[in-house]
Design an enzyme around this catalytic site. Structure first.
Site, PDB file in Angstrom:
ATOM      1  N   TRP A  30       7.595 -13.252  32.147  1.00 57.87           N
ATOM      2  CA  TRP A  30       6.809 -12.101  32.589  1.00 57.87           C
ATOM      3  C   TRP A  30       7.685 -11.134  33.397  1.00 57.87           C
ATOM      4  O   TRP A  30       8.589 -11.577  34.117  1.00 57.87           O
ATOM      5  CB  TRP A  30       5.645 -12.617  33.449  1.00 57.87           C
ATOM      6  CG  TRP A  30       4.663 -11.561  33.804  1.00 57.87           C
ATOM      7  CD1 TRP A  30       3.571 -11.191  33.089  1.00 57.87           C
ATOM      8  CD2 TRP A  30       4.700 -10.722  34.967  1.00 57.87           C
ATOM      9  NE1 TRP A  30       2.912 -10.162  33.734  1.00 57.87           N
ATOM     10  CE2 TRP A  30       3.585  -9.857  34.886  1.00 57.87           C
ATOM     11  CE3 TRP A  30       5.551 -10.601  36.062  1.00 57.87           C
ATOM     12  CZ2 TRP A  30       3.294  -8.910  35.862  1.00 57.87           C
ATOM     13  CZ3 TRP A  30       5.271  -9.646  37.036  1.00 57.87           C
ATOM     14  CH2 TRP A  30       4.157  -8.817  36.931  1.00 57.87           C
TER      15      TRP A  30
ATOM     16  N   SER B 297      -3.233  -4.944  32.322  1.00 58.51           N
ATOM     17  CA  SER B 297      -4.274  -5.051  31.287  1.00 58.51           C
ATOM     18  C   SER B 297      -5.380  -4.001  31.414  1.00 58.51           C
ATOM     19  O   SER B 297      -5.603  -3.439  32.480  1.00 58.51           O
ATOM     20  CB  SER B 297      -4.911  -6.439  31.348  1.00 58.51           C
ATOM     21  OG  SER B 297      -3.977  -7.365  30.842  1.00 58.51           O
TER      22      SER B 297
ATOM     23  N   GLU C 124     -10.040 -12.301  36.692  1.00 58.20           N
ATOM     24  CA  GLU C 124      -9.213 -11.318  35.986  1.00 58.20           C
ATOM     25  C   GLU C 124      -9.890 -10.977  34.652  1.00 58.20           C
ATOM     26  O   GLU C 124     -10.762 -11.700  34.183  1.00 58.20           O
ATOM     27  CB  GLU C 124      -7.815 -11.894  35.697  1.00 58.20           C
ATOM     28  CG  GLU C 124      -7.051 -12.315  36.936  1.00 58.20           C
ATOM     29  CD  GLU C 124      -5.634 -12.797  36.626  1.00 58.20           C
ATOM     30  OE1 GLU C 124      -4.696 -12.260  37.226  1.00 58.20           O
ATOM     31  OE2 GLU C 124      -5.461 -13.704  35.801  1.00 58.20           O
TER      32      GLU C 124
ATOM     33  N   ARG D 205      -8.094  -4.791  39.306  1.00 63.98           N
ATOM     34  CA  ARG D 205      -7.464  -4.511  38.014  1.00 63.98           C
ATOM     35  C   ARG D 205      -8.301  -4.875  36.786  1.00 63.98           C
ATOM     36  O   ARG D 205      -9.390  -5.413  36.883  1.00 63.98           O
ATOM     37  CB  ARG D 205      -6.131  -5.239  37.943  1.00 63.98           C
ATOM     38  CG  ARG D 205      -6.211  -6.760  38.084  1.00 63.98           C
ATOM     39  CD  ARG D 205      -4.825  -7.342  37.832  1.00 63.98           C
ATOM     40  NE  ARG D 205      -4.770  -8.767  38.009  1.00 63.98           N
ATOM     41  CZ  ARG D 205      -4.463  -9.369  39.141  1.00 63.98           C
ATOM     42  NH1 ARG D 205      -4.210  -8.675  40.221  1.00 63.98           N
ATOM     43  NH2 ARG D 205      -4.427 -10.685  39.193  1.00 63.98           N
ATOM     44  N   ASP D 206      -7.703  -4.584  35.632  1.00 62.38           N
ATOM     45  CA  ASP D 206      -8.161  -4.987  34.299  1.00 62.38           C
ATOM     46  C   ASP D 206      -9.472  -4.314  33.884  1.00 62.38           C
ATOM     47  O   ASP D 206     -10.467  -4.986  33.546  1.00 62.38           O
ATOM     48  CB  ASP D 206      -8.288  -6.521  34.195  1.00 62.38           C
ATOM     49  CG  ASP D 206      -7.011  -7.243  34.583  1.00 62.38           C
ATOM     50  OD1 ASP D 206      -5.943  -6.597  34.588  1.00 62.38           O
ATOM     51  OD2 ASP D 206      -7.079  -8.449  34.897  1.00 62.38           O
TER      52      ASP D 206
ATOM     53  N   MET E 235       4.897 -12.161  25.753  1.00 62.01           N
ATOM     54  CA  MET E 235       3.554 -11.559  25.609  1.00 62.01           C
ATOM     55  C   MET E 235       2.585 -12.356  26.463  1.00 62.01           C
ATOM     56  O   MET E 235       2.656 -13.577  26.498  1.00 62.01           O
ATOM     57  CB  MET E 235       3.103 -11.626  24.144  1.00 62.01           C
ATOM     58  CG  MET E 235       1.627 -11.267  23.952  1.00 62.01           C
ATOM     59  SD  MET E 235       1.099 -11.295  22.211  1.00 62.01           S
ATOM     60  CE  MET E 235       1.037 -13.057  21.914  1.00 62.01           C
ATOM     61  N   ASN E 236       1.642 -11.666  27.169  1.00 65.24           N
ATOM     62  CA  ASN E 236       0.461 -12.361  27.678  1.00 65.24           C
ATOM     63  C   ASN E 236      -0.795 -11.689  27.152  1.00 65.24           C
ATOM     64  O   ASN E 236      -0.959 -11.638  25.927  1.00 65.24           O
ATOM     65  CB  ASN E 236       0.512 -12.653  29.193  1.00 65.24           C
ATOM     66  CG  ASN E 236       0.749 -11.501  30.130  1.00 65.24           C
ATOM     67  OD1 ASN E 236       1.809 -10.920  30.137  1.00 65.24           O
ATOM     68  ND2 ASN E 236      -0.214 -11.187  30.959  1.00 65.24           N
ATOM     69  N   ASP E 237      -1.684 -11.190  27.990  1.00 69.79           N
ATOM     70  CA  ASP E 237      -3.029 -10.796  27.544  1.00 69.79           C
ATOM     71  C   ASP E 237      -3.073  -9.837  26.352  1.00 69.79           C
ATOM     72  O   ASP E 237      -2.317  -8.864  26.320  1.00 69.79           O
ATOM     73  CB  ASP E 237      -3.773 -10.055  28.663  1.00 69.79           C
ATOM     74  CG  ASP E 237      -3.608 -10.688  30.012  1.00 69.79           C
ATOM     75  OD1 ASP E 237      -3.028 -11.779  30.103  1.00 69.79           O
ATOM     76  OD2 ASP E 237      -4.059 -10.077  30.987  1.00 69.79           O
TER      77      ASP E 237
HETATM   78  C1  FRU Z   1      -4.038 -11.900  33.342  1.00 67.67           C
HETATM   79  C2  FRU Z   1      -3.236 -10.901  34.151  1.00 67.67           C
HETATM   80  C3  FRU Z   1      -4.041  -9.651  34.432  1.00 67.67           C
HETATM   81  C4  FRU Z   1      -2.976  -8.603  34.634  1.00 67.67           C
HETATM   82  C5  FRU Z   1      -1.937  -9.028  33.632  1.00 67.67           C
HETATM   83  C6  FRU Z   1      -0.541  -8.763  34.095  1.00 67.67           C
HETATM   84  O1  FRU Z   1      -3.271 -12.784  32.624  1.00 67.67           O
HETATM   85  O2  FRU Z   1      -2.772 -11.498  35.348  1.00 67.67           O
HETATM   86  O3  FRU Z   1      -4.933  -9.778  35.517  1.00 67.67           O
HETATM   87  O4  FRU Z   1      -3.446  -7.323  34.378  1.00 67.67           O
HETATM   88  O5  FRU Z   1      -2.110 -10.416  33.434  1.00 67.67           O
HETATM   89  O6  FRU Z   1       0.368  -9.000  33.068  1.00 67.67           O
END
Ligand code: FRU
Length: 488
Positions: A63, A96, A221, A169-170, A37-39
């Site tokens: 990842w 994200s 980000e 992005r994001d 898991m990340n964001d």
């Molecule tokens: C931040 C990030 C975002 C991207 C996502 C990819 O941690 O790099 O910018 O959308 O993670 O997993």
């Protein structure tokens, strides 16, 4: 025979690994059911339920192709895992983004006179990226007409094409009442772009922000723009996560305070502020559809070493959900964050102090009020002498978290460190709350003006809290509560 021993060894190692994994799983923080898991993404409150989505690789502990994992909660503490909400498709991985409640059905994607929930995310096309193209990130939407249970991707995707910029992005979207439109804040390499829309499907560029502000020459980000009340004033807060460039190395959440007129964000000053000074809060943004209440959640790790931390069957936790408030200190506004009040329901009765120490099982809330502005030091340790130390140093005016002696520290050279956070408040006394949860600590000092998150990996559990203070060591100034497990 050799073969048998070999197989036996492998089984043993994986068993030990599995045990190691569970020994680091927190009991009061959200973790994925398995793997990476990340964001946190698309966090939204709807009809009494908090919906958390998150960057998830469901098949590996590092990842990879990003999905939106999904979990729900009634109180932001106890989570129920739900089926994955968004899967990669021919347009790419699901990076994200955010989610909104389209109450008036401006998108026309609702059903039976009811507005849908709409998720706005980034499509990341990895094969295009590998071919050296610049246009591999673009924005897409998906909608839900069953209160967030299932999601359908809009067949007119993408809703915002890439103008030829690699990092694009994001999207974080909110409804701007004054100008009667949706506003999207987008991270675009080393700055932010703002876009406007009437229907979430067509977007027009409004302005840019960032050149000459914040940490220079780093990647921006996961941004977030929102307004908060201070007395009778409306103040705008602009979060922008950056990687690297954090105050204690690696990834971190910077923010600006200013005004927004529906078109342009203008900061009041050039100070770089931090939503959390610790090494382990990143990609933090606020929850959608919570009215005047602003709730913040971040990923409790750091891109420096997130993929190397010593857990393998699951990786990384989120911060405790935090209520945000604006405070005015010496002529400037700052964000203060405190654990959501819902956490109080998980407090068991206060633990007794024994010779200035408290013994806890897995997770504890430790509080102090009205400490004099003098050095203090609190050690959280195990019987092997592994210890994380938090405190305040008057001479340098810093709060700190020191994890150099916390056991398993050698998986990355930047991991063993003492993190510092310059005190913002000028108050005559210090108060703080600490949340300790198996493998993490969060410090909320001066009613949340200085916040720090840090993870660690002791070889046996930390279970003792000891106050070590030169000038004042009175255990009556402190209170300690065991926290109930929120695991299912
Ligand atoms: C931040 C990030 C975002 C991207 C996502 C990819 O941690 O790099 O910018 O959308 O993670 O997993």
């Amino acid at each position: 025979m050799k073969r048998l021993i070999f197989v036996g060894l492998i089984c043993c190692t994986s068993l030990i690994r599995a045990q190691d994994d569970s020994k680091y799983r927190p009991v009061i923080h959200f973790t994925p059911p398995q793997y990476w898991m990340n964001d946190p993404n698309g966090m939204i409150y709807h009809e009494g339920t908090y919906h958390l989505f998150y960057q998830h690789h469901p098949y590996s502990s590092v990842w990879g192709p990003m999905h939106w994992g999904h979990a729900t909660s009634r109180d932001l503490i106890k989570w129920e895992h739900q089926p994955i909400a968004l899967f990669p498709d021919k347009n790419g991985m699901i990076f994200s983004g955010s989610a909104v409640y389209d109450k008036n059905n401006t998108s026309g994607l609702g059903k039976n006179d009811k507005g849908p929930l709409v998720a706005i995310f980034t499509y990341h096309n990895d094969s295009l990226a590998k071919q050296g193209s610049y246009i591999f990130q673009k924005q897409g939407i998906a909608y839900s007409n069953d209160d967030g249970k299932t999601w359908t991707k809009y067949d007119g995707n993408p809703v915002l094409k890439n103008p030829g910029i690699k990092d694009f992005r994001d999207p974080k979207v909110f409804w701007h009442d004054a100008s009667k439109k949706w506003i999207m804040t987008l991270a675009v390499f080393d700055r932010l772009h703002f876009y406007g829309s009437n229907d979430l499907k067509t977007w027009n560029k409004l302005s840019e922000f960032g050149v000459g502000f914040g940490v220079p020459n780093v990647l921006w980000e996961c941004p977030d723009l929102f307004s908060m009340k201070y007395m009778d004033k409306t103040i705008w807060v602009l979060l922008s996560n950056i990687n690297p460039g954090g105050p204690n190395k690696g990834s971190s959440t910077q923010y600006f305070i200013g005004e927004f007129d529906g078109q342009t964000f203008k900061p009041f000053d050039k100070e770089i502020r931090w939503a959390d000074f610790g090494p382990d809060e990143y990609a933090g943004i606020t929850w959608s559809n919570t009215g005047d209440r602003k709730i913040f959640t971040g990923w409790m790790s750091n891109w420096l070493y997130a993929q190397l931390v010593p857990t393998e069957t699951w990786r990384s936790a989120l911060t405790i959900a935090r209520d945000l408030e604006l405070k005015y200190v010496n002529g400037k506004y700052y964000l203060a964050s405190m654990p959501v009040k819902e956490l109080n329901a998980y407090k068991e009765k206060a633990l007794p102090a024994q010779n200035g120490s408290w013994i806890f099982k897995k997770s504890a809330l430790f509080e102090a009020n009205q400490l004099p502005v003098e050095d203090f030091q609190i050690e959280i340790s195990n019987e092997k002498g592994e210890v994380v130390t938090i405190g305040y140093e008057k001479a340098s005016n810093n709060f700190y978290i020191d994890r150099i002696k916390t056991g398993n520290i050698n998986f990355h050279k930047e991991f063993p460190q003492k993190s510092l956070s310059k005190r913002i408040s000028f108050a005559q006394s210090i108060n703080f709350k600490l949340i300790i949860d198996v493998a993490s600590i969060e410090l909320f000092a001066d009613d949340g003006l200085n916040t720090m998150s840090s993870i660690f990996f002791p070889t046996t559990p930390l279970s003792k809290i000891k106050v070590k203070t030169a000038t004042k060591g009175n255990a009556n100034d402190y209170r300690c509560f065991e926290l109930l497990s929120a695991l299912q």
